[in-house]
Scaffold this active site. Sequence first.
Site, PDB file in Angstrom:
ATOM      1  N   GLY A  10     -37.069  12.588  20.145  1.00 40.18           N
ATOM      2  CA  GLY A  10     -35.601  12.520  20.283  1.00 40.18           C
ATOM      3  C   GLY A  10     -34.942  13.729  19.633  1.00 40.18           C
ATOM      4  N   GLY A  11     -35.691  14.821  19.600  1.00 39.25           N
ATOM      5  CA  GLY A  11     -35.213  16.040  18.929  1.00 39.25           C
ATOM      6  C   GLY A  11     -34.039  16.711  19.621  1.00 39.25           C
ATOM      7  N   GLY A  13     -31.429  15.038  20.540  1.00 43.94           N
ATOM      8  CA  GLY A  13     -30.257  14.179  20.347  1.00 43.94           C
ATOM      9  C   GLY A  13     -29.276  14.719  19.323  1.00 43.94           C
ATOM     10  NE  ARG A  35     -37.663  11.367  26.516  1.00 42.46           N
ATOM     11  CZ  ARG A  35     -37.236  10.634  27.542  1.00 42.46           C
ATOM     12  NH1 ARG A  35     -38.061   9.812  28.156  1.00 42.46           N
ATOM     13  NH2 ARG A  35     -35.989  10.705  27.936  1.00 42.46           N
ATOM     14  CE  LYS A 138     -30.838   1.644  14.503  1.00 41.25           C
ATOM     15  NZ  LYS A 138     -29.770   2.419  13.876  1.00 41.25           N
ATOM     16  NE  ARG A 142     -35.732  -1.509   8.502  1.00 39.67           N
ATOM     17  CZ  ARG A 142     -35.026  -1.571   7.372  1.00 39.67           C
ATOM     18  NH1 ARG A 142     -35.222  -2.558   6.526  1.00 39.67           N
ATOM     19  NH2 ARG A 142     -34.111  -0.657   7.093  1.00 39.67           N
ATOM     20  CG  HIS A 273     -21.970  -1.519  14.778  1.00 39.54           C
ATOM     21  ND1 HIS A 273     -22.767  -0.603  15.403  1.00 39.54           N
ATOM     22  CD2 HIS A 273     -22.575  -2.710  14.980  1.00 39.54           C
ATOM     23  CE1 HIS A 273     -23.813  -1.211  15.956  1.00 39.54           C
ATOM     24  NE2 HIS A 273     -23.712  -2.496  15.714  1.00 39.54           N
TER      25      HIS A 273
HETATM   26  P1  NDP Z   1     -28.718  10.265  20.967  1.00 40.85           P
HETATM   27  O1  NDP Z   1     -27.941   9.340  21.839  1.00 40.85           O
HETATM   28  O2  NDP Z   1     -28.156  11.616  20.746  1.00 40.85           O
HETATM   29  O3  NDP Z   1     -30.180  10.334  21.618  1.00 40.85           O
HETATM   30  C1  NDP Z   1     -31.311  10.815  20.905  1.00 40.85           C
HETATM   31  C2  NDP Z   1     -32.512  10.973  21.800  1.00 40.85           C
HETATM   32  O4  NDP Z   1     -32.871   9.738  22.435  1.00 40.85           O
HETATM   33  C3  NDP Z   1     -32.367  11.938  22.956  1.00 40.85           C
HETATM   34  O5  NDP Z   1     -32.607  13.228  22.507  1.00 40.85           O
HETATM   35  C4  NDP Z   1     -33.407  11.456  23.954  1.00 40.85           C
HETATM   36  O6  NDP Z   1     -34.573  12.243  23.912  1.00 40.85           O
HETATM   37  C5  NDP Z   1     -33.812  10.101  23.425  1.00 40.85           C
HETATM   38  N1  NDP Z   1     -33.786   9.154  24.554  1.00 40.85           N
HETATM   39  C6  NDP Z   1     -32.707   8.640  25.169  1.00 40.85           C
HETATM   40  N2  NDP Z   1     -33.091   7.821  26.172  1.00 40.85           N
HETATM   41  C7  NDP Z   1     -34.446   7.833  26.165  1.00 40.85           C
HETATM   42  C8  NDP Z   1     -35.428   7.197  26.939  1.00 40.85           C
HETATM   43  N3  NDP Z   1     -35.131   6.392  27.964  1.00 40.85           N
HETATM   44  N4  NDP Z   1     -36.729   7.436  26.644  1.00 40.85           N
HETATM   45  C9  NDP Z   1     -37.052   8.243  25.620  1.00 40.85           C
HETATM   46  N5  NDP Z   1     -36.158   8.897  24.846  1.00 40.85           N
HETATM   47  C10 NDP Z   1     -34.884   8.692  25.129  1.00 40.85           C
HETATM   48  O7  NDP Z   1     -29.006   9.555  19.541  1.00 40.85           O
HETATM   49  P2  NDP Z   1     -28.115   9.615  18.226  1.00 40.85           P
HETATM   50  O8  NDP Z   1     -28.397  10.863  17.502  1.00 40.85           O
HETATM   51  O9  NDP Z   1     -26.718   9.243  18.557  1.00 40.85           O
HETATM   52  O10 NDP Z   1     -28.715   8.366  17.407  1.00 40.85           O
HETATM   53  C11 NDP Z   1     -29.901   8.487  16.612  1.00 40.85           C
HETATM   54  C12 NDP Z   1     -29.937   7.348  15.586  1.00 40.85           C
HETATM   55  O11 NDP Z   1     -28.791   7.433  14.715  1.00 40.85           O
HETATM   56  C13 NDP Z   1     -29.895   5.937  16.169  1.00 40.85           C
HETATM   57  O12 NDP Z   1     -30.770   5.100  15.455  1.00 40.85           O
HETATM   58  C14 NDP Z   1     -28.479   5.468  15.957  1.00 40.85           C
HETATM   59  O13 NDP Z   1     -28.358   4.062  15.818  1.00 40.85           O
HETATM   60  C15 NDP Z   1     -28.102   6.189  14.663  1.00 40.85           C
HETATM   61  N6  NDP Z   1     -26.671   6.473  14.582  1.00 40.85           N
HETATM   62  C16 NDP Z   1     -25.980   6.148  13.427  1.00 40.85           C
HETATM   63  C17 NDP Z   1     -24.638   6.414  13.319  1.00 40.85           C
HETATM   64  C18 NDP Z   1     -23.922   6.129  12.042  1.00 40.85           C
HETATM   65  O14 NDP Z   1     -22.693   6.333  11.946  1.00 40.85           O
HETATM   66  N7  NDP Z   1     -24.617   5.675  11.023  1.00 40.85           N
HETATM   67  C19 NDP Z   1     -23.872   7.028  14.410  1.00 40.85           C
HETATM   68  C20 NDP Z   1     -24.694   7.395  15.541  1.00 40.85           C
HETATM   69  C21 NDP Z   1     -26.025   7.104  15.605  1.00 40.85           C
HETATM   70  P3  NDP Z   1     -35.008  13.181  25.137  1.00 40.85           P
HETATM   71  O15 NDP Z   1     -34.336  14.477  24.919  1.00 40.85           O
HETATM   72  O16 NDP Z   1     -36.466  13.280  25.048  1.00 40.85           O
HETATM   73  O17 NDP Z   1     -34.497  12.521  26.380  1.00 40.85           O
END
Ligand code: NDP
Length: 314
Positions: A10-11, A13, A35, A138, A142, A273
């Site tokens: 998920g790099g 993201g 991917r 989540k 875990r 949330h």
């Molecule tokens: P993103 O929505 O930016 O997505 C991250 C990655 O998920 C993408 O790079 C993608 O990888 C991968 N992905 C998406 N769909 C698929 C799929 N079907 N199969 C495989 N990989 C997939 O994530 P965030 O950065 O927003 O969120 C990351 C974490 O942070 C989460 O656990 C979220 O709950 C948490 N979070 C917490 C927040 C807070 O305020 N505390 C706010 C936002 C997020 P690829 O490039 O390979 O497709």
Amino acid sequence: MAQSRVLVVGGTGYLGRRIVKASIAEGHPTFVLHRPEIGTDIEKVQLLLSFKEQGARLVEGSFGNHRSLVDAIRQVDVVICAISGVHIRSHQILLQLVLVDAIKEAGNIKRFLPSEFGTDPARMGHALAPGRVTFDDKMVVRKAIEEANIPFTYISANCFMGYFVGGLCQPGKIIPSTESVCLHGDGNVKAIYVDEDDIALYTIKTIDDRRTLNKTIYIRPPQNILSQREVVMAWEELIGKELEKTSISEEEFLSIIKGIAEQEFAQQVGLGHYYHVCYEGCLTNFEIDEEEEASHLYPEVAYTRVKDYLRRYV
Ligand code: NDP
């Protein structure tokens, strides 16, 4: 001691790209899962290429191909997953069960950090439906990690500044208004805000640290534990102007969540949330030991203050 080799899943993201950057900056041989499913997403391909230019290695692997994941995992010591987990964007938390199976089979991983980075799900057994799905999923991950005896660290990162500080803690807003703000109740409940680049850096700091093995690490930078009113005040000081303030009571907020049509599921999840953070105070209503807190463990990190984060919007 040699730096652990890190695989980021998920790099590409929002958070994941920062984890890749921090891993490279901290001197870890860094691998990024590429991917094949991203197909013709040119932005992602360009981002992956930029990681490569910075010294990362791209490894191909698919969630639909167990063998490819095992092969990718065998090249590293640590896996960090930042797969999506926000319904307004995409929520794929349970896909990590496939990754857990691959890590178990590979058998070489010294530490796995699943996609958490928010409220500690273990403390959210009481959370409102449907928003509780984030915490429930989540926790399922875990359980799988712990049943497979995979060494782990869970990062509880509290509020991403981009979402919460950018919008002065108002759901659906990510740019601060120079005119008005709506407070949650009296606006005095404390929450914790962390810059996304700091989350990434603290995350990387934990991976070779024995103190964080099989633990939840909370990121609570002391100067970023603020109420909504205090966040608003920091903004007002920056723009030299007082905002017009309205307020929404807890009962009104809950009735809005209930009144949202079922098809607006993502919105309901998000508001749930905000309810727990801004009315209940779920991030600050429990004590932790110093040894579980990132800014105490890594005092060398010069973390970003809320006011400095807000300065970029002026
Ligand atoms: P993103 O929505 O930016 O997505 C991250 C990655 O998920 C993408 O790079 C993608 O990888 C991968 N992905 C998406 N769909 C698929 C799929 N079907 N199969 C495989 N990989 C997939 O994530 P965030 O950065 O927003 O969120 C990351 C974490 O942070 C989460 O656990 C979220 O709950 C948490 N979070 C917490 C927040 C807070 O305020 N505390 C706010 C936002 C997020 P690829 O490039 O390979 O497709």
